[in-house]
Design a protein around this motif. Structure first.
Motif, mmCIF file in Angstrom:
data_model
loop_
_atom_site.group_PDB
_atom_site.id
_atom_site.type_symbol
_atom_site.label_atom_id
_atom_site.label_comp_id
_atom_site.label_asym_id
_atom_site.label_seq_id
_atom_site.Cartn_x
_atom_site.Cartn_y
_atom_site.Cartn_z
ATOM 1 N N LEU A 394 86.426 7.523 43.194
ATOM 2 C CA LEU A 394 86.425 8.924 42.697
ATOM 3 C C LEU A 394 84.754 9.204 42.232
ATOM 4 O O LEU A 394 84.365 10.350 42.304
ATOM 5 C CB LEU A 394 87.457 9.187 41.543
ATOM 6 N N LYS A 397 82.400 9.649 45.049
ATOM 7 C CA LYS A 397 82.523 10.794 45.558
ATOM 8 C C LYS A 397 82.139 12.097 44.784
ATOM 9 O O LYS A 397 82.055 13.403 44.937
ATOM 10 C CB LYS A 397 84.102 11.169 46.042
ATOM 11 N N GLY A 398 81.947 11.779 43.502
ATOM 12 C CA GLY A 398 81.487 12.663 42.495
ATOM 13 C C GLY A 398 82.570 13.348 41.660
ATOM 14 O O GLY A 398 82.265 14.529 41.544
ATOM 15 N N LEU A 399 83.886 13.079 42.201
ATOM 16 C CA LEU A 399 84.823 14.011 41.669
ATOM 17 C C LEU A 399 85.018 13.903 40.245
ATOM 18 O O LEU A 399 85.646 14.304 39.416
ATOM 19 C CB LEU A 399 86.123 13.587 42.309
ATOM 20 N N ILE A 400 84.839 12.584 39.651
ATOM 21 C CA ILE A 400 84.556 12.213 38.152
ATOM 22 C C ILE A 400 83.158 11.793 37.827
ATOM 23 O O ILE A 400 82.636 11.232 38.860
ATOM 24 C CB ILE A 400 85.709 11.294 37.691
ATOM 25 N N SER A 401 82.902 11.794 36.429
ATOM 26 C CA SER A 401 81.582 10.978 36.357
ATOM 27 C C SER A 401 81.541 10.383 34.982
ATOM 28 O O SER A 401 82.665 10.811 34.126
ATOM 29 C CB SER A 401 80.499 12.501 36.068
ATOM 30 N N THR A 419 83.176 17.020 36.988
ATOM 31 C CA THR A 419 82.746 16.309 38.160
ATOM 32 C C THR A 419 81.155 15.754 38.032
ATOM 33 O O THR A 419 80.425 16.269 36.992
ATOM 34 C CB THR A 419 82.682 17.157 39.623
ATOM 35 N N LYS A 420 80.514 15.226 39.072
ATOM 36 C CA LYS A 420 79.275 14.655 38.886
ATOM 37 C C LYS A 420 78.188 15.870 38.832
ATOM 38 O O LYS A 420 77.273 15.838 38.219
ATOM 39 C CB LYS A 420 78.617 13.740 40.441
ATOM 40 N N SER A 425 86.973 20.034 37.183
ATOM 41 C CA SER A 425 87.692 19.516 38.421
ATOM 42 C C SER A 425 88.832 20.592 38.490
ATOM 43 O O SER A 425 89.540 20.781 37.202
ATOM 44 C CB SER A 425 88.010 18.191 38.333
#
Ligand SMILES: Cc1cc2nc3c(=O)[nH]c(=O)nc-3n(C[C@H](O)[C@H](O)[C@H](O)COP(=O)(O)OP(=O)(O)OC[C@H]3O[C@@H](n4cnc5c(N)ncnc54)[C@H](O)[C@@H]3O)c2cc1C
Length: 478
Positions: A394, A397-401, A419-420, A425
């Motif tokens: 995740l 993919k930049g969906l979390i940071s 997100t990144k 989100s």
């Protein structure tokens, strides 16, 4: 009741306290049809790492009166204990102060699950299913997602909650060569009891925190008579809970602790610790009294202040804050007095095989050798080096940071993942130990029950159960 196509689907990854209580609160709060898919692996569903233990000697480190799973029902756990015959004759005052076996708390969580998620409660709008499997990825397509499991299963969901708990301990230098060595227990929460040496053997435990205490208590309960060494940089074992005194000088109503900044806060706390020592009282009372403010203080610290706290103050804070049941403390002290347990203060440099034994090399050329060496150094905290396939995917993919401290996931106040590129989100939320960098105090039930209620409120578009008045609670801390 089966879920119709218009029913919102909520996937929750992680079936420990955080995941289960999020699901239970959704069931309690939701006015509209929802279908919950609770995905869990490795640990017993509903119990997680902490309450999945089958060893009765492992006690909670929080008294029963403060272990309710619901922020709005403070006596819930104590009332539930009343359903068990073994506590029938225990007076209420005594029951509230007891440190229950952790497996009993696991039973409590299971019964919450059963009642609210398996059709036994009043909730008619929420259905639930339980999936045993490892989530390895989430695909986000606009405002919905698909959770991918290791075995290829795909689970559609409108919202996905990350409740994956603590990471296993960080690998120590040299540990990668010990994976198949019979004398090495790299994860203290996996069974190591089968590899016990004989009573003339030696066990070295790396770390001197709560998990080390668990191990010592188990070794005693098993009647193992060999030698135990425990080693950590500072060599501090957890302290016992104690009966506090009325101390109203801290915090002063004229001082806003949340905006004071690290340096002034440190000085203020030192001053009051000194005053308490003069009164013959335990200075940890100051740390207890900080508890209602800790998360806000942490949020208001600059990144530099947080880093400085983590480096210079965290070890001492943790010792004062995470205390253990007096009866557990007494057993550890007894092991020290009999000479079975020796505690060392040293920096652990590396671990290596020494034939059938494992050698622990310490700073300064010293070493300890064990027939069994247990890594109880605490969960890995550098989030960007997470061992979780799911979280690293995740992140990739930049969906979390990672948060500013790289200790966990960046979230907004309502637990939505960021997100990144800094946007909120539409699908992912998070709670539990993953939020350490954002909240600092995010490990124990008294914090997690509020989070589970907040996440559920975000999911159903309602408001969280009112937070209990922690300032009233700390007056009674023992
Ligand atoms: C040994 C120990 C004792 C403790 N004692 C106390 C106590 O007495 N009182 C207290 O208040 N707190 C205690 N704590 C703190 C404890 O961490 C919390 O109370 C709480 O149990 C954390 O729950 P959780 O659901 O966030 O995480 P966990 O309990 O770690 O549960 C997470 C679950 O998610 C699963 N999972 C993770 N990743 C995936 C994936 N990708 N796919 C599927 N499943 C996944 C895990 O296998 C696990 O079952 C203790 C902690 C430990 C480790």
């Amino acid at each position: 009741m089966t879920a119709s196509s218009s029913t919102k689907r909520i996937a929750i990854i992680g079936g420990g306290f955080s995941g289960v209580m999020t699901a239970v609160n959704v069931a309690r709060m939701s006015k509209h049809p929802r279908h919950i898919i609770l995905i869990n692996a490795k640990r017993p569903l509903g119990r997680g790492v902490a309450y999945g233990t089958r060893r009765p000697e492992h006690l909670l480190n929080v008294a029963a009166r403060n272990m309710s799973a619901f922020p709005d029902l403070p006596d819930h756990f104590v009332q539930w204990l009343r359903t068990r015959s073994e506590f029938d004759t225990v007076p209420d005052l005594e029951l509230r102060e007891r440190f229950m076996p952790r497996m009993v708390f696991g039973d409590y969580l299971k019964s919450m699950m059963h009642h609210h998620l398996q059709g036994m409660g009043d909730e008619v709008t929420v259905t639930a299913e339980f999936v045993e499997g490892v989530a390895v990825d989430v695909e986000v397509n606009g405002s919905s997602g698909v959770v991918l499991l290791e075995d290829g299963t795909r689970i559609d969901a409108d919202r996905v909650v990350l409740a994956s708990g603590n990471e296993p301990p960080a690998a120590l230098p040299g540990a990668e060569l010990l994976q198949d060595h019979g004398g090495w227990a790299g994860n203290p929460w996996l069974p190591w009891h089968e590899n016990l040496p004989g009573d003339d053997g030696t066990i070295v435990i790396l770390g001197t925190g709560l998990t080390t205490v668990d191990s010592i208590i188990s070794l005693r309960a098993m009647g193992w008579l060999g030698r135990i060494h425990a080693v950590s940089r500072h060599g501090w074992l957890p302290e016992a809970h104690f009966r506090g005194i009325d101390y109203h000088d801290f915090p002063s109503p004229d001082v806003d602790l949340t905006t004071l900044g690290l340096e002034k806060l440190r000085a203020l706390m030192e001053e009051h610790c000194g005053k308490l020592r003069e009164l013959g009282a335990n200075p940890a009372i100051v740390v207890d009294k900080m508890r209602p403010f800790t998360q806000q203080v942490w949020k208001n610290f600059s990144v530099e202040e947080r880093l400085a706290f983590a480096k210079k103050d965290a070890a001492r804070w943790n010792i004062m804050r995470h205390r253990i049941a007096p009866e557990i403390h007494a057993q550890v002290t007894s092991s020290q007095l009999t000479g079975q347990l020796q505690v060392h203060s040293a920096y652990i440099e590396r671990v290596e095989a020494d034939g059938e034994k494992v050698k622990v090399c310490l700073e300064g050329g010293e070493s300890l050798t064990g027939d069994l060496v247990i890594n109880a150094t605490g969960p890995q905290t550098r989030f960007s080096s997470s061992k979780s396939l799911l979280l690293s995917k995740l992140m990739e993919k930049g969906l979390i940071s990672p948060d500013d401290m790289d200790m966990g996931i960046r979230i907004t106040d309502d637990h939505t993942a960021v997100t990144k590129d800094g946007t909120e989100s539409e699908v992912l939320l998070a709670l539990g130990p993953l939020l350490r960098g954002t909240l600092w105090e995010t490990i124990a039930v008294p914090e997690l029950r509020g989070q589970a209620s907040q996440v559920a409120a975000t999911l159903v578009g309602g408001s969280a159960a009112p937070a209990e008045d922690l300032s009233a609670l700390v007056e009674f801390i023992i």
